[in-house]
Design a protein around this motif. Structure first.
Motif, PDB file in Angstrom:
ATOM      1  N   ALA A 257       0.829  -1.204   0.000  1.00 59.12           N
ATOM      2  CA  ALA A 257       0.000   0.000   0.000  1.00 59.12           C
ATOM      3  C   ALA A 257       0.865   1.257   0.000  1.00 59.12           C
ATOM      4  CB  ALA A 257      -0.936  -0.016   1.209  1.00 59.12           C
ATOM      5  N   ASP A 258       1.978   1.191   0.719  1.00 59.93           N
ATOM      6  CA  ASP A 258       2.873   2.356   0.758  1.00 59.93           C
ATOM      7  C   ASP A 258       3.476   2.631  -0.617  1.00 59.93           C
ATOM      8  OD1 ASP A 258       2.400   2.761   3.425  1.00 59.93           O
ATOM      9  OD2 ASP A 258       4.183   1.690   4.111  1.00 59.93           O
ATOM     10  N   LYS A 259       3.910   1.572  -1.312  1.00 59.11           N
ATOM     11  CA  LYS A 259       4.490   1.742  -2.645  1.00 59.11           C
ATOM     12  C   LYS A 259       3.456   2.299  -3.621  1.00 59.11           C
ATOM     13  CE  LYS A 259       7.362   1.210  -6.117  1.00 59.11           C
ATOM     14  NZ  LYS A 259       8.527   2.106  -6.302  1.00 59.11           N
ATOM     15  N   LEU A 260       2.251   1.782  -3.555  1.00 59.61           N
ATOM     16  CA  LEU A 260       1.188   2.252  -4.440  1.00 59.61           C
ATOM     17  C   LEU A 260       0.853   3.716  -4.151  1.00 59.61           C
ATOM     18  CD1 LEU A 260      -1.148  -0.885  -4.340  1.00 59.61           C
ATOM     19  CD2 LEU A 260       0.563  -0.311  -6.073  1.00 59.61           C
ATOM     20  N   LEU A 261       0.844   4.077  -2.891  1.00 58.28           N
ATOM     21  CA  LEU A 261       0.572   5.457  -2.515  1.00 58.28           C
ATOM     22  C   LEU A 261       1.669   6.387  -3.037  1.00 58.28           C
ATOM     23  CD1 LEU A 261      -1.380   7.277  -1.006  1.00 58.28           C
ATOM     24  CD2 LEU A 261      -0.062   6.849   1.092  1.00 58.28           C
ATOM     25  N   GLU A 262       2.899   5.901  -2.995  1.00 58.98           N
ATOM     26  CA  GLU A 262       4.031   6.666  -3.529  1.00 58.98           C
ATOM     27  C   GLU A 262       3.856   6.926  -5.020  1.00 58.98           C
ATOM     28  OE1 GLU A 262       8.630   5.631  -4.553  1.00 58.98           O
ATOM     29  OE2 GLU A 262       7.899   5.008  -2.570  1.00 58.98           O
ATOM     30  N   LEU A 263       3.413   5.887  -5.767  1.00 56.39           N
ATOM     31  CA  LEU A 263       3.188   6.048  -7.208  1.00 56.39           C
ATOM     32  C   LEU A 263       2.052   7.028  -7.482  1.00 56.39           C
ATOM     33  CD1 LEU A 263       3.559   2.340  -8.414  1.00 56.39           C
ATOM     34  CD2 LEU A 263       5.233   4.192  -8.615  1.00 56.39           C
ATOM     35  N   GLU A 264       1.033   6.980  -6.649  1.00 60.98           N
ATOM     36  CA  GLU A 264      -0.077   7.905  -6.823  1.00 60.98           C
ATOM     37  C   GLU A 264       0.377   9.352  -6.620  1.00 60.98           C
ATOM     38  OE1 GLU A 264      -4.330   9.197  -4.811  1.00 60.98           O
ATOM     39  OE2 GLU A 264      -3.311   7.391  -4.086  1.00 60.98           O
ATOM     40  N   LYS A 265       1.160   9.576  -5.594  1.00 61.24           N
ATOM     41  CA  LYS A 265       1.644  10.928  -5.317  1.00 61.24           C
ATOM     42  C   LYS A 265       2.543  11.433  -6.443  1.00 61.24           C
ATOM     43  CE  LYS A 265       1.419  10.685  -0.254  1.00 61.24           C
ATOM     44  NZ  LYS A 265       2.217  10.663   0.995  1.00 61.24           N
ATOM     45  N   THR A 266       3.314  10.521  -7.046  1.00 66.16           N
ATOM     46  CA  THR A 266       4.221  10.910  -8.126  1.00 66.16           C
ATOM     47  C   THR A 266       3.471  11.309  -9.390  1.00 66.16           C
ATOM     48  OG1 THR A 266       5.969   9.455  -7.286  1.00 66.16           O
ATOM     49  CG2 THR A 266       6.119  10.125  -9.599  1.00 66.16           C
ATOM     50  N   HIS A 267       2.440  10.512  -9.747  1.00 63.96           N
ATOM     51  CA  HIS A 267       1.788  10.702 -11.050  1.00 63.96           C
ATOM     52  C   HIS A 267       0.436  11.404 -10.987  1.00 63.96           C
ATOM     53  CE1 HIS A 267       4.898   8.321 -12.953  1.00 63.96           C
ATOM     54  NE2 HIS A 267       4.725   7.361 -12.059  1.00 63.96           N
ATOM     55  N   LYS A 268      -0.183  11.425  -9.800  1.00 68.63           N
ATOM     56  CA  LYS A 268      -1.488  12.069  -9.620  1.00 68.63           C
ATOM     57  C   LYS A 268      -2.505  11.620 -10.691  1.00 68.63           C
ATOM     58  CE  LYS A 268       0.462  16.180  -7.427  1.00 68.63           C
ATOM     59  NZ  LYS A 268       1.818  15.585  -7.290  1.00 68.63           N
ATOM     60  N   PRO A 269      -2.761  10.312 -10.784  1.00 64.87           N
ATOM     61  CA  PRO A 269      -3.691   9.805 -11.812  1.00 64.87           C
ATOM     62  C   PRO A 269      -5.149   9.996 -11.410  1.00 64.87           C
ATOM     63  CG  PRO A 269      -2.937   7.996 -10.447  1.00 64.87           C
ATOM     64  CD  PRO A 269      -2.202   9.221  -9.956  1.00 64.87           C
ATOM     65  N   GLU A 270      -6.009   9.968 -12.422  1.00 69.38           N
ATOM     66  CA  GLU A 270      -7.456   9.977 -12.181  1.00 69.38           C
ATOM     67  C   GLU A 270      -7.984   8.573 -11.945  1.00 69.38           C
ATOM     68  OE1 GLU A 270      -9.555  12.547 -11.897  1.00 69.38           O
ATOM     69  OE2 GLU A 270      -7.821  13.870 -12.010  1.00 69.38           O
ATOM     70  N   ARG A 271      -7.271   7.592 -12.461  1.00 72.68           N
ATOM     71  CA  ARG A 271      -7.691   6.190 -12.344  1.00 72.68           C
ATOM     72  C   ARG A 271      -6.451   5.306 -12.388  1.00 72.68           C
ATOM     73  NH1 ARG A 271      -7.822   8.377 -16.985  1.00 72.68           N
ATOM     74  NH2 ARG A 271      -9.563   9.657 -16.296  1.00 72.68           N
ATOM     75  N   ILE A 272      -6.601   4.077 -11.889  1.00 72.21           N
ATOM     76  CA  ILE A 272      -5.485   3.140 -11.835  1.00 72.21           C
ATOM     77  C   ILE A 272      -5.904   1.817 -12.459  1.00 72.21           C
ATOM     78  CG2 ILE A 272      -3.892   1.865 -10.346  1.00 72.21           C
ATOM     79  CD1 ILE A 272      -5.522   4.831  -8.807  1.00 72.21           C
ATOM     80  N   VAL A 273      -5.058   1.304 -13.341  1.00 69.53           N
ATOM     81  CA  VAL A 273      -5.254  -0.021 -13.930  1.00 69.53           C
ATOM     82  C   VAL A 273      -4.078  -0.890 -13.481  1.00 69.53           C
ATOM     83  CG1 VAL A 273      -5.445  -1.375 -16.051  1.00 69.53           C
ATOM     84  CG2 VAL A 273      -6.458   0.922 -15.934  1.00 69.53           C
ATOM     85  N   ILE A 274      -4.396  -2.059 -12.928  1.00 67.04           N
ATOM     86  CA  ILE A 274      -3.352  -2.951 -12.433  1.00 67.04           C
ATOM     87  C   ILE A 274      -3.367  -4.248 -13.234  1.00 67.04           C
ATOM     88  CG2 ILE A 274      -2.489  -4.265 -10.453  1.00 67.04           C
ATOM     89  CD1 ILE A 274      -3.832  -2.212  -8.625  1.00 67.04           C
ATOM     90  N   GLU A 275      -2.255  -4.537 -13.905  1.00 70.91           N
ATOM     91  CA  GLU A 275      -2.071  -5.845 -14.536  1.00 70.91           C
ATOM     92  C   GLU A 275      -1.355  -6.720 -13.510  1.00 70.91           C
ATOM     93  OE1 GLU A 275       0.513  -7.990 -18.023  1.00 70.91           O
ATOM     94  OE2 GLU A 275      -0.202  -5.959 -18.439  1.00 70.91           O
TER      95      GLU A 275
END
Length: 310
Positions: free
Chosen positions: A69-87
């Motif tokens: 969850a911490d890593k994913l939160l870090e990616l969100e803060k970096t890119h500020k996406p509107e949506r997330i797709v996970i493969e």
């Protein structure tokens, strides 16, 4: 809340192709950035041009211990996406997936290579079950040559997740085969009684799966058609069908051998009880469904005399 879409499945199950197709569709050309998190690299790679065009930024997480969850939160803060797709990686247990608290799972889709499904189902059933359990949509691709196994595949999946929608695809797209368990009538009845819906499905299914019906006895209400030049030994019972709109009507019926056909008139309404056979018929230019009448009795025109495939 951040909407999250999870596409899972084992390696080479078609996840990348599915996501690539989705990103390329006009409906996905929407405002805001998409964060694509890829958890394994297969043979197919994402086209940088497509990613740029669709406003998608890709991040790779190769090790399961890094998917936190911490890593994913870090990616969100970096890119500020509107949506997330996970493969998601097929050998990582979905049960262990931890997402940031404000990430909301909108949809989970499982991709399955039909040609390898039985092997995975036998040897990695627990991992597969975790993928299937929360998936709203399960897509079997590469179904070419496997039509006789699709019913069993669907039963295996439905045993884990009865609510999931299941789609089968081959190289030409979605397989429109009607599985036996989806028929609105019981093939084991002494007389298979077809209502409006049942008649339409039986007519279409007989084109592709006539073997299901050979030797069976069916019963349905039909309008009489006596082709020009027909003798007294056959007629065509059928129904008018609206395939897409009121202006698109067709008469759907198969030839029926009946030694008293001469007593019938065009547009009479009858109840037909007949056995189904596969025989040569000149109008088919080969073999096809031929009915052998057990009984043909006059009946009233049904309230809904036109069937619809809408």
């Amino acid at each position: 809340m951040k909407p999250v879409y999870i596409i899972n499945g084992f390696l080479e199950s078609g996840k990348t192709e599915f996501i690539t197709y989705t990103l390329s569709q006009p409906y996905f050309q929407i405002k805001g950035k998409t964060l694509l998190i890829v958890c394994e690299e297969g043979e197919n790679e994402y086209d940088p041009i497509l990613l740029k065009k669709s406003g998608t930024v890709m991040e790779l997480i190769e090790d399961e211990e890094d998917f936190t969850a911490d890593k994913l939160l870090e990616l969100e803060k970096t890119h500020k996406p509107e949506r997330i797709v996970i493969e998601y990686n097929g050998v990582w247990n979905c049960k262990d997936m931890k997402l940031p608290w404000h990430w909301q799972l909108e949809q989970q889709i499982t991709m399955i290579d039909a040609s390898t499904f039985q092997n995975y189902y036998t040897n990695m059933r627990s991992l597969l079950a975790e993928m299937l359990r929360k998936s709203e949509l399960i897509i079997f691709n590469r179904c070419d040559g496997l039509n006789d196994q699709l019913g069993n595949f669907k039963r295996n999946v439905k045993a884990v997740n009865p609510q999931a929608d299941v789609i089968f695809e081959d190289k030409d797209g979605e397989v429109n085969q009607i599985l036996e368990e989806d028929l609105p009538y019981d093939l084991n009845q002494d007389i298979i009684k077809l209502d409006n819906e049942g008649y339409g499905i039986w007519y279409l299914d007989s084109m592709e799966n006539l073997g299901r019906y050979i030797g069976k006895t069916i019963q349905f209400t039909a309008m009489v058609l006596r082709p020009k030049g027909a003798g007294d030994d056959y007629f065509v019972p059928g129904r008018m069908a609206m395939t897409c709109c009121a202006d698109d009507m067709a008469f759907l019926g198969y030839v029926c051998k009946y030694d008293k056909s001469g007593e019938l008139s065009n547009k009479d309404w009858v109840e037909v009880t007949a056995t189904v056979a596969e025989e040569y018929w000149k109008d088919y230019n080969g073999e096809g469904p031929v009915l052998h009448a057990v009984s043909v009795t006059p009946t009233k025109k049904p309230k809904d005399d036109v069937i619809s495939f809408n």
